[in-house]
Design a protein around this motif. Structure first.
Motif, PDB file in Angstrom:
ATOM      1  N   UNK A  30       0.831  -1.346  -0.129  1.00  0.00           N
ATOM      2  CA  UNK A  30       0.051   0.073   0.033  1.00  0.00           C
ATOM      3  C   UNK A  30       0.724   1.241   0.046  1.00  0.00           C
ATOM      4  N   UNK A  31       0.572   2.306  -0.934  1.00  0.00           N
ATOM      5  CA  UNK A  31       1.300   3.464  -0.917  1.00  0.00           C
ATOM      6  C   UNK A  31       0.399   4.420  -1.672  1.00  0.00           C
ATOM      7  N   UNK A  32       1.198   5.792  -1.627  1.00  0.00           N
ATOM      8  CA  UNK A  32       0.628   6.771  -2.510  1.00  0.00           C
ATOM      9  C   UNK A  32       1.365   6.467  -3.934  1.00  0.00           C
ATOM     10  N   UNK A  33       0.475   6.522  -5.149  1.00  0.00           N
ATOM     11  CA  UNK A  33       1.123   6.158  -6.093  1.00  0.00           C
ATOM     12  C   UNK A  33       0.923   7.637  -7.173  1.00  0.00           C
ATOM     13  N   UNK A  34       2.148   8.132  -7.505  1.00  0.00           N
ATOM     14  CA  UNK A  34       2.044   9.599  -8.124  1.00  0.00           C
ATOM     15  C   UNK A  34       2.536   9.387  -9.602  1.00  0.00           C
ATOM     16  N   UNK A 217      -3.088  16.833  -7.341  1.00  0.00           N
ATOM     17  CA  UNK A 217      -1.506  16.489  -7.190  1.00  0.00           C
ATOM     18  C   UNK A 217      -0.573  17.483  -8.133  1.00  0.00           C
ATOM     19  N   UNK A 218      -1.239  18.413  -8.881  1.00  0.00           N
ATOM     20  CA  UNK A 218      -0.574  19.217  -9.816  1.00  0.00           C
ATOM     21  C   UNK A 218      -0.084  18.506 -10.804  1.00  0.00           C
ATOM     22  N   UNK A 219      -0.602  17.513 -11.126  1.00  0.00           N
ATOM     23  CA  UNK A 219       0.115  16.603 -12.324  1.00  0.00           C
ATOM     24  C   UNK A 219      -0.768  16.833 -13.761  1.00  0.00           C
ATOM     25  N   UNK A 220      -0.597  18.271 -14.193  1.00  0.00           N
ATOM     26  CA  UNK A 220      -1.349  18.522 -15.328  1.00  0.00           C
ATOM     27  C   UNK A 220      -1.242  18.174 -16.585  1.00  0.00           C
ATOM     28  N   UNK A 221       0.041  17.772 -16.897  1.00  0.00           N
ATOM     29  CA  UNK A 221       0.422  17.186 -18.061  1.00  0.00           C
ATOM     30  C   UNK A 221      -0.219  15.546 -18.030  1.00  0.00           C
ATOM     31  N   UNK A 337     -11.077  19.727 -14.299  1.00  0.00           N
ATOM     32  CA  UNK A 337     -10.408  19.945 -15.540  1.00  0.00           C
ATOM     33  C   UNK A 337     -10.301  21.511 -15.876  1.00  0.00           C
ATOM     34  N   UNK A 338     -10.795  22.147 -15.139  1.00  0.00           N
ATOM     35  CA  UNK A 338     -10.719  23.868 -15.224  1.00  0.00           C
ATOM     36  C   UNK A 338      -9.102  24.070 -15.851  1.00  0.00           C
ATOM     37  N   UNK A 339      -7.935  23.601 -15.387  1.00  0.00           N
ATOM     38  CA  UNK A 339      -6.886  24.025 -15.790  1.00  0.00           C
ATOM     39  C   UNK A 339      -6.457  23.646 -17.468  1.00  0.00           C
ATOM     40  N   UNK A 340      -7.478  22.900 -17.876  1.00  0.00           N
ATOM     41  CA  UNK A 340      -7.423  22.518 -19.386  1.00  0.00           C
ATOM     42  C   UNK A 340      -7.929  23.511 -20.325  1.00  0.00           C
ATOM     43  N   UNK A 341      -9.177  24.375 -19.393  1.00  0.00           N
ATOM     44  CA  UNK A 341     -10.030  25.237 -20.202  1.00  0.00           C
ATOM     45  C   UNK A 341      -9.603  26.594 -19.855  1.00  0.00           C
ATOM     46  N   UNK A 342      -9.434  26.801 -18.520  1.00  0.00           N
ATOM     47  CA  UNK A 342      -8.972  28.088 -17.848  1.00  0.00           C
ATOM     48  C   UNK A 342     -10.013  29.459 -18.312  1.00  0.00           C
ATOM     49  N   UNK A 343     -11.370  28.985 -18.331  1.00  0.00           N
ATOM     50  CA  UNK A 343     -12.448  29.707 -18.502  1.00  0.00           C
ATOM     51  C   UNK A 343     -13.537  29.438 -17.766  1.00  0.00           C
ATOM     52  N   UNK A 344     -13.576  30.201 -16.522  1.00  0.00           N
ATOM     53  CA  UNK A 344     -14.880  29.906 -15.634  1.00  0.00           C
ATOM     54  C   UNK A 344     -16.091  30.130 -16.021  1.00  0.00           C
ATOM     55  N   UNK A 345     -16.129  31.114 -16.776  1.00  0.00           N
ATOM     56  CA  UNK A 345     -17.679  31.396 -17.251  1.00  0.00           C
ATOM     57  C   UNK A 345     -17.972  30.308 -18.269  1.00  0.00           C
ATOM     58  N   UNK A 346     -17.038  29.965 -19.333  1.00  0.00           N
ATOM     59  CA  UNK A 346     -17.411  28.867 -20.361  1.00  0.00           C
ATOM     60  C   UNK A 346     -17.779  27.633 -19.444  1.00  0.00           C
TER      61      UNK A 346
END
Ligand code: AMP
Ligand code: MG
Length: 539
Positions: A30-34, A217-221, A337-346
């Motif tokens: 058992x572990x964290x898997x990043x 986790x900030x793993x945006x790629x 998924x916001x980081x992929x779109x970066x437009x809150x309104x949309x």
């Protein structure tokens, strides 16, 4: 090894492990898997696999014959004892919000995916075993499943499929021969139970939490890679395989997820299904009902009911709140998924697809349940709200009520129509007939009159109305007490009721003359019995 078995002809494509990043650690602890989407892990072998039941329809979808399914080889494979050539087993990494709070990494703690096959009709099916041992995501649990929860998952997956509700599926239910210790009531009295494994099947088992984990986790790629993979694999009709995806494409995909989720919830409300644990790790990206734990079916229509004892206080996941919770969960996915779109309104605009689809779907569903041609907002909104209040006011069996309502001879409902006349068709729908008071009776008679006037406007024959209503109002649902009876018998080594229920639920909208007992309302002894009215998460 049996060369002629259809099992050996399965074609594994395993796109998930081929295209997504694997955990670099190969030991199973058992572990964290990043920085990975999954960890390779082999199912734990069991001592005595015994097939209790399998789904004929699922077997056909996998190109397996009856004799394939009845072979010892089948039991060995779907108990995890024997890997087929082409299988590449793995557990998936995901996170989730549990009861409104971010819970971090969860993952497949007791599920192992055997691989993905492409069947003769070019459909993708992921095969996965639930209860086949520890994985890196098992945290402090044992990776196993007991017979009672496996019976419930197996039966309900297939019942939902036949009811026309989007769902993950179940191929097989197998006893392992192992004992599993569970403290079923969380009261410090653990007990050994029989272990079992269900082979679940779905085009994809990805959840909202599968996306959330990368963003957390900030793993945006990796998030982008995973979303692209999902769109290409699970939403192939949306874009050409070769297109490189833009923000607009991601929005369009998210709208599809909103729409599919709304459609699923409309179906749940239609048949009276309460999921019980709508955490974001239990929300399928394909809008399929997934992870059958302490779910339940409404007997008497009660919007405040939840079967899950863990949620008995807040009732976050009660029947009447499922539509709002689905939206809350979609908001969490939107944030992920916001980081992929970066437009809150949309993104907020895309989210409105959920409410639109839900309300359109709900109106169409209610019109069908009542046998109306169309939902006329001006009159029918009130008609539906009045009915739902009446159903909740006294204990009324939801399934029986709608089936019986179809029998109402609307042409003969006149000013003098009385509650006693209604009782001639509706008696069985009431749990406490002696408790009905005059106000309620007058209210219901008034509703029946309004309803009859409304139906007559559509000018259709009673036969047509019955047909329309009986297509969406099931005669048979997997009543909680029936599953519990099947489990009690199975615990004693008698699996006949599991198979009887599987059989009756293959045609839930048909009158099955010899199966009337399965359509009866919940008997009084089951009113407060654990398993029949309430369930713990222990499984
Ligand atoms: P659930 O409540 O079934 O959605 O499960 C929540 C999380 O707990 C998931 O990550 C499961 O894989 C994990 N889990 C539940 N039961 C067990 C178990 N017996 N062994 C290992 N992990 C489990
Ligand atoms: Mg789960």
């Amino acid at each position: 090894m049996n060369n002629s078995s259809g099992l050996n002809k399965l074609i594994f494509d395993n796109r998930y492990v081929k295209e997504l990043p694997a955990d670099s650690e190969s030991e199973n602890f058992c572990r964290q898997v990043s920085a990975a989407s999954f960890s390779r892990v082999i199912p734990t072998k069991v001592s005595k696999p015994l097939l209790l039941a399998y789904s004929r329809e699922m077997a056909v979808a996998l190109d397996l014959s009856v004799s394939d399914c009845n072979s010892d080889y089948f039991a060995q494979v779907f108990a995890g004892n024997q890997l087929l050539s082409g299988m590449d087993p793995y557990a998936m990494c995901y996170g989730g919000h549990q009861f409104g709070n971010w819970a971090g990494q969860l993952g497949d703690g007791r599920v192992i995916n055997l691989g993905e096959i492409i069947n003769s009709e070019n459909q993708r099916w992921v095969l996965q075993l639930k209860g086949s041992g520890l994985t890196p995501y098992s945290r402090n649990a044992d990776g196993l499943a007991v017979l009672r929860s496996s019976v419930r998952e197996f039966l309900c997956s297939e019942a939902m499929y036949h009811l026309g509700v989007p769902t993950t599926r179940a191929l097989s239910l197998i006893l392992t021969g192992e004992q599993v210790v569970r403290d079923m009531f969380y009261d410090g009295r653990p007990k050994a139970e029989q272990g079992a494994i269900v082979c679940r099947v779905s085009p994809s088992f990805n959840r909202f939490g599968s996306f959330q984990i990368y963003t957390a986790r900030g793993e945006l790629d990796l998030l982008r890679k995973f979303v692209d993979f999902t769109i290409r694999t699970d939403f192939p009709d949306l874009f050409e395989e070769s297109t490189s995806l833009t923000k607009t494409d991601y929005l369009h995909w998210f709208e599809q997820v909103c729409q599919k989720t709304a459609e699923m919830i409309v179906h749940w409300q239609r048949v009276g299904f309460v999921h019980g644990v709508m955490n974001t790790d239990n929300m399928s990206i394909l809008g399929l009902t997934i992870d059958y734990g302490p779910y339940g079916w409404l007997d008497n229509y009660d919007p405040d009911w939840t079967p899950n004892t863990t949620d008995a206080g807040e009732r976050r996941y009660r029947y009447g709140q499922q539509p709002q919770i689905a939206l809350w969960n979609l908001v969490q996915l939107a944030k992920a998924i916001h980081p992929l779109i970066e437009d809150t309104e949309l993104i907020q605009q895309a989210l409105t697809v959920y409410n639109q689809s839900f309300s359109q779907g709900w109106q169409k569903m209610m019109a069908d349940k009542l046998g109306l041609d169309h939902f006329e907002a001006e009159t029918d909104e009130q008609l539906c709200q009045d009915l739902l209040s009446l159903l909740a006011e006294v204990e009324t069996d939801m399934s029986i009520f709608y089936r019986k309502l179809a029998l109402l001879d609307v042409a003969n409902v006149d000013d003098h129509y009385s509650f006693d006349q209604l009782l001639e068709i509706m008696e069985n729908a009431y749990y406490r007939i002696e408790a009905l008071n005059d106000d309620y009776k007058a209210g219901m008679v008034n509703w029946i009159k309004q309803y009859s006037i409304r139906v007559l406007k559509d000018n259709k024959t009673q036969a047509d109305r019955i047909r329309q209503m009986n297509r969406v109002n099931p005669k048979y649902v997997l009543r909680n007490y029936l599953s519990q009876q099947a489990i009690d018998k199975a615990d004693q080594g008698d699996f006949s009721l599991v198979n009887d229920l599987l059989e009756v639920m293959r045609r839930p909208y048909d009158e099955q003359a010899d199966k009337e007992e399965f359509a009866k309302k919940r008997p009084e002894w089951a009113r407060n019995k654990p398993g029949c009215s309430s369930l713990s998460c222990s499984s």
